[in-house]
Design a protein around this motif. Structure first.
Motif, PDB file in Angstrom:
ATOM      1  N   ALA A   1     -12.892 -38.440  15.477  1.00  0.00           N
ATOM      2  CA  ALA A   1     -12.011 -37.074  15.027  1.00  0.00           C
ATOM      3  C   ALA A   1     -11.280 -36.546  14.155  1.00  0.00           C
ATOM      4  N   ALA A   2     -10.553 -37.516  13.314  1.00  0.00           N
ATOM      5  CA  ALA A   2     -10.457 -37.094  12.068  1.00  0.00           C
ATOM      6  C   ALA A   2     -11.995 -37.162  10.707  1.00  0.00           C
ATOM      7  N   SER A   3     -13.015 -37.853  10.667  1.00  0.00           N
ATOM      8  CA  SER A   3     -13.784 -37.566   9.837  1.00  0.00           C
ATOM      9  C   SER A   3     -13.981 -36.006  10.417  1.00  0.00           C
ATOM     10  N   ALA A   4     -14.483 -36.004  12.324  1.00  0.00           N
ATOM     11  CA  ALA A   4     -15.014 -33.834  12.489  1.00  0.00           C
ATOM     12  C   ALA A   4     -14.118 -33.252  11.482  1.00  0.00           C
ATOM     13  N   ALA A   5     -12.683 -33.528  10.727  1.00  0.00           N
ATOM     14  CA  ALA A   5     -11.470 -32.147  10.324  1.00  0.00           C
ATOM     15  C   ALA A   5     -12.305 -32.155   8.921  1.00  0.00           C
ATOM     16  N   VAL A   6     -12.376 -32.759   8.584  1.00  0.00           N
ATOM     17  CA  VAL A   6     -13.665 -32.531   7.026  1.00  0.00           C
ATOM     18  C   VAL A   6     -13.477 -30.947   7.472  1.00  0.00           C
ATOM     19  N   VAL A   7     -14.401 -30.411   7.990  1.00  0.00           N
ATOM     20  CA  VAL A   7     -15.311 -29.584   7.986  1.00  0.00           C
ATOM     21  C   VAL A   7     -14.436 -28.133   8.280  1.00  0.00           C
ATOM     22  N   LEU A   8     -12.758 -28.766   8.695  1.00  0.00           N
ATOM     23  CA  LEU A   8     -11.758 -28.053   9.061  1.00  0.00           C
ATOM     24  C   LEU A   8     -10.976 -27.090   7.300  1.00  0.00           C
ATOM     25  N   ARG A   9     -11.307 -25.786   7.026  1.00  0.00           N
ATOM     26  CA  ARG A   9     -10.515 -25.214   6.480  1.00  0.00           C
ATOM     27  C   ARG A   9      -9.803 -24.030   6.450  1.00  0.00           C
ATOM     28  N   ILE A  10      -8.538 -24.354   6.095  1.00  0.00           N
ATOM     29  CA  ILE A  10      -7.211 -24.404   6.173  1.00  0.00           C
ATOM     30  C   ILE A  10      -7.265 -22.921   5.973  1.00  0.00           C
ATOM     31  N   MET A  11      -6.908 -21.718   6.441  1.00  0.00           N
ATOM     32  CA  MET A  11      -5.985 -20.018   6.239  1.00  0.00           C
ATOM     33  C   MET A  11      -4.703 -20.379   6.051  1.00  0.00           C
ATOM     34  N   THR A  12      -4.173 -20.047   5.143  1.00  0.00           N
ATOM     35  CA  THR A  12      -2.468 -19.941   4.794  1.00  0.00           C
ATOM     36  C   THR A  12      -2.030 -18.603   4.275  1.00  0.00           C
ATOM     37  N   GLU A  13      -0.466 -18.271   4.310  1.00  0.00           N
ATOM     38  CA  GLU A  13      -0.570 -17.190   4.237  1.00  0.00           C
ATOM     39  C   GLU A  13      -0.716 -16.123   3.143  1.00  0.00           C
ATOM     40  N   PRO A  14      -0.819 -16.994   1.688  1.00  0.00           N
ATOM     41  CA  PRO A  14      -0.889 -16.653   0.469  1.00  0.00           C
ATOM     42  C   PRO A  14      -2.039 -16.129   0.239  1.00  0.00           C
TER      43      PRO A  14
ATOM     44  N   GLY B   1       4.259 -28.054   3.853  1.00  0.00           N
ATOM     45  CA  GLY B   1       4.210 -26.307   4.594  1.00  0.00           C
ATOM     46  C   GLY B   1       3.983 -26.690   5.937  1.00  0.00           C
ATOM     47  N   SER B   2       4.068 -25.627   7.150  1.00  0.00           N
ATOM     48  CA  SER B   2       4.224 -25.940   7.804  1.00  0.00           C
ATOM     49  C   SER B   2       2.461 -25.497   7.949  1.00  0.00           C
ATOM     50  N   SER B   3       1.374 -25.025   7.633  1.00  0.00           N
ATOM     51  CA  SER B   3       0.182 -25.011   7.734  1.00  0.00           C
ATOM     52  C   SER B   3      -0.550 -25.662   8.020  1.00  0.00           C
ATOM     53  N   GLU B   4      -0.953 -26.575   7.708  1.00  0.00           N
ATOM     54  CA  GLU B   4      -1.402 -27.905   8.083  1.00  0.00           C
ATOM     55  C   GLU B   4      -1.184 -28.384   9.093  1.00  0.00           C
ATOM     56  N   PRO B   5       0.723 -28.300   9.545  1.00  0.00           N
ATOM     57  CA  PRO B   5       0.152 -28.591  11.067  1.00  0.00           C
ATOM     58  C   PRO B   5      -0.784 -27.308  12.118  1.00  0.00           C
ATOM     59  N   LEU B   6       0.167 -26.845  11.638  1.00  0.00           N
ATOM     60  CA  LEU B   6      -0.526 -25.148  12.814  1.00  0.00           C
ATOM     61  C   LEU B   6      -2.235 -25.824  12.718  1.00  0.00           C
ATOM     62  N   HIS B   7      -2.871 -26.092  11.788  1.00  0.00           N
ATOM     63  CA  HIS B   7      -4.062 -25.483  11.799  1.00  0.00           C
ATOM     64  C   HIS B   7      -4.649 -27.014  13.106  1.00  0.00           C
ATOM     65  N   HIS B   8      -4.363 -27.665  12.056  1.00  0.00           N
ATOM     66  CA  HIS B   8      -4.558 -28.958  13.059  1.00  0.00           C
ATOM     67  C   HIS B   8      -4.256 -29.008  15.801  1.00  0.00           C
ATOM     68  N   THR B   9      -3.584 -28.648  14.795  1.00  0.00           N
ATOM     69  CA  THR B   9      -2.760 -28.533  15.907  1.00  0.00           C
ATOM     70  C   THR B   9      -3.607 -27.675  17.039  1.00  0.00           C
ATOM     71  N   VAL B  10      -3.418 -26.595  15.886  1.00  0.00           N
ATOM     72  CA  VAL B  10      -4.565 -25.827  17.062  1.00  0.00           C
ATOM     73  C   VAL B  10      -6.582 -26.757  17.009  1.00  0.00           C
ATOM     74  N   ALA B  11      -7.078 -27.314  16.141  1.00  0.00           N
ATOM     75  CA  ALA B  11      -8.126 -27.703  16.026  1.00  0.00           C
ATOM     76  C   ALA B  11      -8.221 -29.258  16.927  1.00  0.00           C
ATOM     77  N   ALA B  12      -7.022 -29.403  17.110  1.00  0.00           N
ATOM     78  CA  ALA B  12      -6.730 -31.104  17.848  1.00  0.00           C
ATOM     79  C   ALA B  12      -6.873 -30.585  19.628  1.00  0.00           C
ATOM     80  N   PHE B  13      -6.167 -29.377  20.175  1.00  0.00           N
ATOM     81  CA  PHE B  13      -6.298 -29.012  21.271  1.00  0.00           C
ATOM     82  C   PHE B  13      -7.115 -27.500  21.384  1.00  0.00           C
ATOM     83  N   ALA B  14      -7.484 -27.049  20.734  1.00  0.00           N
ATOM     84  CA  ALA B  14      -8.869 -26.405  21.178  1.00  0.00           C
ATOM     85  C   ALA B  14     -10.034 -26.780  21.124  1.00  0.00           C
ATOM     86  N   SER B  15     -10.603 -25.899  21.394  1.00  0.00           N
ATOM     87  CA  SER B  15     -12.044 -26.770  21.487  1.00  0.00           C
ATOM     88  C   SER B  15     -13.196 -25.418  22.297  1.00  0.00           C
ATOM     89  N   ALA B  16     -14.406 -25.397  22.046  1.00  0.00           N
ATOM     90  CA  ALA B  16     -15.844 -25.010  22.486  1.00  0.00           C
ATOM     91  C   ALA B  16     -15.515 -24.921  23.736  1.00  0.00           C
TER      92      ALA B  16
END
Ligand SMILES: Cc1ncc(COP(=O)(O)O)c(C=O)c1O
Length: 397
Positions: A21-34, A106-121
């Motif tokens: 799962a960790a290696s799959a995360a490489v494709v995940l780009r983070i979107m942030t408020e700024p 920042g909380s952007s990282e845990p936000l993204h990682h949580t969504v990616a870890a618990f949501a899926s196709a």
């Protein structure tokens, strides 16, 4: 000072447990408020009244600034024990055991990682509309179905409609106070969601703005070992957006799943000491809450006197009803160096305004009056038309 480096911190554990799962995360780009704010910005200036990114113009408190300066000479070392120290302090402040807390830049990282870890196709992502967009980008990146549920007429999350989104939901995202409306979702509504959600899903509660409001935190549901992950950030009331410190609270097994998804990056030591110093300043939160409430109430009173409509907010931002294309209003305001925004597609005649300093809000009022009376329109210069595109999800400024 000698520290016990044999203590196995959460970060070291997951570093050693590199999973698929960790290696799959490489494709995940983070979107942030700024990133979202910049995409909507008329020009890339940083001069003028910048009330378009929910930043805190007060910046870090004096003790945090001193701590940053004092730690700078040690910037050549990772000093990972400072992370363990902050985790303990932050957990203690919430009455939690340290294993219920993790800190991130920042909380952007845990936000993204949580969504990616618990949501899926196979597991959908459910959010409010209008709501903070960032999680939708993470959901889209993992090919999850995104369900946007309109807020209720009181601008709360419609938890019953969210549960009705389907038995396949992986993540219910609740932001309270909500970004962009600054409105609350009650504790009892969040409890309803937790009690009625499908098995295996989680409720991700984002309390980035809670300190500005009178809301009751969801931390008791974390303490009760519910399927809840709770986000906090030092970017808002603590004024540390540029220093980068956030936290996620939850049961150890849920936190581990988040960390297994994308690993963990060492914290900037400046952020760690600034956050620690901020927590020790017991006057910071009440004082800044008072300042924000006073300025916001004065802006609302002015809007009332002038016949403008807005959504009553308990946060450092609110939605102004422009009664016409909000995009035109943003552009016309920008021509007077007052940067507001952004727009949520579901409400095209509303624009988000961040509560700035009292002088900034006076400039905002002066500019708004000119724009709304038609005396001022957009400068006519070419507008940046940036698009944020991520795996099929497009936000157009
Ligand atoms: C609702 C909400 N959650 C999370 C964040 C992320 O903030 P940061 O990464 O600066 O902690 C923001 C930023 O504006 C936000 O509005």
């Amino acid at each position: 000072m000698v520290r016990d480096r044999s203590v196995s911190s959460a970060s070291r554990r997951s570093f050693l447990n590199l999973s698929g799962a960790a290696s799959a995360a490489v494709v995940l780009r983070i979107m942030t408020e700024p990133m979202l704010a910049r995409a909507a910005r008329h020009t890339l200036t940083h001069e003028g009244v910048m009330i378009d990114a929910n930043e805190n113009p007060l910046g870090p408190c004096p003790a945090a600034r001193e701590a940053v300066a004092a730690i700078a000479p040690q910037g050549g070392r990772y000093s990972d024990w400072l992370t363990d120290d902050l985790v303990k302090e932050i957990a203690q402040a919430e009455g939690l055991k340290p294993e219920y807390a993790r800190v991130y830049p920042g909380s952007s990282e845990p936000l993204h990682h949580t969504v990616a870890a618990f949501a899926s196709a196979q597991r959908s992502y459910v959010t409010a509309d209008p709501g903070y967009e960032a999680g939708m980008f993470a959901a889209a990146a993992v090919k999850a179905r995104v369900v946007k549920v309109p807020l209720t007429k009181d601008y709360a999350h419609d938890v019953r409609a969210m549960v009705a989104a389907g038995p396949d939901v992986g993540v219910f995202y609740v932001c309270t106070p909500n970004n962009p409306t600054g409105t609350l979702t009650s504790h009892s509504d969040i409890e309803y969601l937790v009690e009625n959600k499908p098995k295996g899903s989680i409720v991700l509660v984002d309390e980035a703005y809670i300190h500005f409001s009178d809301a009751t935190s969801t931390v008791d549901l974390v303490k009760a070992d519910k399927d809840v992950l709770l986000l906090r950030t030092f970017s808002k009331i603590y004024g540390m957006a540029g220093l980068r410190c956030g936290a996620v609270f939850g049961r150890a097994d849920l936190l581990q799943k988040v960390e297994d998804y994308a690993g963990w990056n060492p914290m900037p030591i400046t952020a760690l000491v600034a956050a620690s110093a901020s927590l020790k300043d017991t006057q910071l939160v009440p004082e800044r809450k008072r300042i924000n409430t006073t300025i916001r109430s004065s802006v609302f009173a002015w809007l009332d006197r002038n016949g403008y409509s807005y959504v009553p907010s308990q946060s450092n931002c609110f939605m102004l009803d422009t009664r016409r294309s909000a995009k035109e209003v943003i552009d016309a305001m920008a021509s007077q160096n007052v940067y507001i925004g952004r727009i949520w597609p579901v409400w095209p005649t509303h624009v988000r305004i961040t509560v700035g300093t009292a002088p900034e809000m006076e400039q905002f009022q002066t500019a708004l009056k000119k724009v709304m009376s038609g005396a001022m329109t957009a400068s006519g210069g070419p507008r940046r038309d940036r698009k944020l595109r991520m795996d099929g999800l497009v936000i157009r400024a």
